[in-house]
Scaffold this motif. Structure first.
Motif, PDB file in Angstrom:
ATOM      1  N   ALA A  89      29.638  45.866  33.606  1.00 47.79           N
ATOM      2  CA  ALA A  89      29.435  46.158  34.203  1.00 47.79           C
ATOM      3  C   ALA A  89      30.858  46.699  34.427  1.00 47.79           C
ATOM      4  N   ARG A  90      31.630  47.166  35.373  1.00 49.97           N
ATOM      5  CA  ARG A  90      33.231  47.104  35.410  1.00 49.97           C
ATOM      6  C   ARG A  90      33.970  46.426  36.632  1.00 49.97           C
ATOM      7  N   THR A  91      35.592  46.340  35.545  1.00 52.98           N
ATOM      8  CA  THR A  91      35.598  45.543  36.729  1.00 52.98           C
ATOM      9  C   THR A  91      36.590  45.742  37.535  1.00 52.98           C
ATOM     10  N   ALA A  92      36.314  45.278  38.564  1.00 52.47           N
ATOM     11  CA  ALA A  92      36.937  45.661  39.798  1.00 52.47           C
ATOM     12  C   ALA A  92      37.976  45.041  40.956  1.00 52.47           C
ATOM     13  N   VAL A  93      37.535  43.884  40.262  1.00 53.52           N
ATOM     14  CA  VAL A  93      38.774  42.687  40.906  1.00 53.52           C
ATOM     15  C   VAL A  93      39.420  41.373  39.683  1.00 53.52           C
ATOM     16  N   ILE A  94      40.868  41.157  40.218  1.00 61.33           N
ATOM     17  CA  ILE A  94      41.599  39.998  38.750  1.00 61.33           C
ATOM     18  C   ILE A  94      41.852  39.212  39.292  1.00 61.33           C
ATOM     19  N   VAL A 111      52.111  28.091  46.562  1.00 60.41           N
ATOM     20  CA  VAL A 111      50.546  27.839  45.932  1.00 60.41           C
ATOM     21  C   VAL A 111      50.025  29.512  46.924  1.00 60.41           C
ATOM     22  N   THR A 112      49.683  30.203  46.074  1.00 57.43           N
ATOM     23  CA  THR A 112      48.760  31.477  47.406  1.00 57.43           C
ATOM     24  C   THR A 112      47.931  31.924  46.574  1.00 57.43           C
ATOM     25  N   LEU A 113      46.749  32.116  46.955  1.00 58.59           N
ATOM     26  CA  LEU A 113      45.406  33.312  45.876  1.00 58.59           C
ATOM     27  C   LEU A 113      45.850  34.458  46.329  1.00 58.59           C
ATOM     28  N   VAL A 114      45.864  35.823  44.573  1.00 61.10           N
ATOM     29  CA  VAL A 114      46.059  36.745  44.855  1.00 61.10           C
ATOM     30  C   VAL A 114      44.598  37.431  44.213  1.00 61.10           C
ATOM     31  N   LYS A 115      44.499  38.347  45.258  1.00 63.75           N
ATOM     32  CA  LYS A 115      43.062  39.181  44.337  1.00 63.75           C
ATOM     33  C   LYS A 115      43.963  40.484  43.712  1.00 63.75           C
ATOM     34  N   GLU A 116      44.063  41.138  42.989  1.00 60.12           N
ATOM     35  CA  GLU A 116      44.527  42.527  42.313  1.00 60.12           C
ATOM     36  C   GLU A 116      43.532  43.437  42.494  1.00 60.12           C
ATOM     37  N   TYR A 117      43.026  44.251  43.891  1.00 59.24           N
ATOM     38  CA  TYR A 117      41.943  45.114  43.206  1.00 59.24           C
ATOM     39  C   TYR A 117      42.429  46.223  42.598  1.00 59.24           C
ATOM     40  N   LEU A 118      41.396  46.749  41.351  1.00 54.07           N
ATOM     41  CA  LEU A 118      41.867  47.359  40.272  1.00 54.07           C
ATOM     42  C   LEU A 118      41.688  49.831  41.718  1.00 54.07           C
ATOM     43  N   PRO A 119      41.910  50.184  41.404  1.00 60.49           N
ATOM     44  CA  PRO A 119      42.320  51.359  41.983  1.00 60.49           C
ATOM     45  C   PRO A 119      40.819  51.473  41.801  1.00 60.49           C
ATOM     46  N   GLY A 172      47.052  43.173  32.152  1.00 55.05           N
ATOM     47  CA  GLY A 172      45.360  43.382  32.271  1.00 55.05           C
ATOM     48  C   GLY A 172      44.488  44.032  32.460  1.00 55.05           C
ATOM     49  N   ALA A 173      44.778  44.428  33.827  1.00 54.74           N
ATOM     50  CA  ALA A 173      44.138  45.510  34.358  1.00 54.74           C
ATOM     51  C   ALA A 173      43.865  47.121  33.709  1.00 54.74           C
ATOM     52  N   GLN A 174      44.859  47.598  33.266  1.00 56.60           N
ATOM     53  CA  GLN A 174      45.159  48.046  32.930  1.00 56.60           C
ATOM     54  C   GLN A 174      44.275  48.719  31.261  1.00 56.60           C
ATOM     55  N   ALA A 175      44.941  47.608  30.892  1.00 56.87           N
ATOM     56  CA  ALA A 175      43.968  47.658  29.607  1.00 56.87           C
ATOM     57  C   ALA A 175      42.547  47.457  29.415  1.00 56.87           C
ATOM     58  N   LEU A 176      41.715  47.494  31.118  1.00 57.76           N
ATOM     59  CA  LEU A 176      40.125  47.817  31.639  1.00 57.76           C
ATOM     60  C   LEU A 176      40.358  48.708  32.027  1.00 57.76           C
ATOM     61  N   LEU A 177      41.176  49.426  31.869  1.00 52.69           N
ATOM     62  CA  LEU A 177      40.541  51.408  32.718  1.00 52.69           C
ATOM     63  C   LEU A 177      40.399  52.292  31.298  1.00 52.69           C
TER      64      LEU A 177
END
Length: 420
Positions: A89-94, A111-119, A172-177
């Protein structure tokens, strides 16, 4: 056929946010980002200003990641294992919880929920933004804090979109790219945090009445009655949430036990249970013709814009076909929940969605009566069989209607099995 794999992040005290189990093929019913071939800028312009800046947020805790891959996969939840495929798999969202600071007097951080979508997943993010905006709108910038800080409400029965912003990627997201990839801004989607937890975790939740981890420790009649009522309430709530989407011309397209969110796991609180749907990254909005005449004038403005579809039994439009797929997917989700929550040996590989999909869909070719005979011969599933057999087999009848495709979600939400 693609799919998504969810991995739990750090922190066991926060409920994780799970991705859709399956991604639909990229076709004329695909996500908006592919369907329209529009650029990201065009889509965001159509959605409207996100109303947030990255400086207004402080990340609190990572909840998990959403991985998209080309073969079927699933979820690993410690003591709630679900079979997984090879990790291609390729991580798409954190997903994270984050504090939102409005900067206004008398407005404490919320408090909110945020989703970081990778490029590589921006098209999915744009699709989710469009779908959620279509379903429930997005609050004006001046009202975002009030909506974020508001109490849990049963309506709308979907996660509430607050807005979005563009910002740099986390470490963390950059490390997955890939190593050669150039860093670029990620799209961050901001959602109302209501303390909901995914249905996937419910069967393993310990109950003060003595039922927990899917096992019966006490055997009290009242405990089993409460569990049965809770399962009926979950069924009704999920169907009502799906009705809301379908009547707005939206097909979820990726229903799984992580996309159905619950306000409580306490069986005794079944009467105040709130059920909502999440993870609309692969949903599709399909236009339906408007009503005319006096009937349309008597409806609310929302109902006039998004009328009821034609009866499923006689409708072969793309919307109806998508609705049937949603209802069939929900049948698997509900069976997974009931069998896992009532099995004497607790959740197992045999009660997983993957196993049920194979049995009901492939072995018995969606023949509910044959599947019923199979369940009756399985000693570990007798409590679930008894629940589905109550009221002259109301549960089995509901399952047959879910997979048969002749009844709408609204009609099924009013069925005997959903009456508490």
């Amino acid at each position: 056929m693609g799919s998504a794999d969810f991995d739990v992040g750090a922190g066991e005290d926060q409920p994780p946010v799970e991705a859709p189990r399956q991604q639909q093929p990229l076709s004329d019913l695909g996500p908006f980002g592919y369907e329209t071939r529009a650029s990201e800028a065009d889509i965001l312009a159509a959605v409207g200003d996100g109303g947030f800046s990255p400086e207004e947020f402080e990340l609190l805790q990572e909840l998990g990641t959403i991985n998209i891959q080309q073969v079927a996969s699933s979820v690993d939840l410690d003591d709630f294992p679900i079979p997984t495929s090879e990790r291609s798999a390729r991580t798409a969202v954190i997903a994270y919880t984050a504090s939102f600071f409005s900067g206004m007097p008398f407005q404490d951080p919320v408090v909110t929920l945020v989703k970081e979508y990778l490029p590589g997943a921006k098209a999915v993010a744009c699709n989710e933004l469009q779908v959620l905006t279509h379903l429930a709108g997005m609050p004006e910038p001046s009202m975002k804090w009030q909506v974020a800080a508001g109490a849990l409400a049963a309506n709308p029965p979907i996660v509430r979109l607050l807005g979005y912003f563009l910002a740099g990627q986390t470490a963390g997201a950059q490390a997955l790219l890939p190593g050669s990839a150039e860093p670029e801004d990620a799209l961050w989607v901001v959602l109302k945090w209501e303390g909901l937890a995914p249905l996937a975790l419910y069967p393993s939740a310990q109950q003060t009445s003595g039922i927990g981890l899917g096992r019966l420790f006490g055997g009290q009649d009242s405990s089993m009655r409460d569990r049965a009522r809770m399962l009926r309430a979950i069924t009704r709530g999920a169907l009502q949430a799906l009705t809301y989407c379908h009547e707005a011309g939206v097909v979820h397209g990726a229903l799984g036990s992580g996309s159905v969110m619950l306000s409580t796991f306490d069986d005794r609180s079944y009467q105040r249970l709130v059920v909502k749907l999440d993870n609309f990254g692969f949903a599709r909005r399909i236009s339906v013709g408007g009503r005319s005449g006096r009937a349309a004038q008597q409806q609310s403005s929302r109902d006039a814009l998004f009328p009821q579809p034609a009866p499923l039994a006689t409708d072969d439009t793309p919307l109806a076909l998508g609705q049937r797929e949603d209802l069939r997917a929900l049948a698997v989700v509900l069976l997974e929940c009931m069998l896992s929550a009532l099995a004497l040996s607790g959740p197992s590989q045999l009660t997983s969605a993957e196993s049920i999909q194979r049995l009901l869909g492939e072995v018995f070719v969606w023949g509910v009566e044959d599947f019923r005979q199979y369940c009756q011969d399985e000693p570990d599933w007798q409590a679930a069989v008894e629940l589905l057999s109550q009221d002259d087999g109301a549960g089995w009848q509901l399952l047959q209607q879910l997979v048969g495709g002749g009844s709408s979600a609204a009609e099924l939400a009013a069925s005997r099995f959903c009456q508490l």
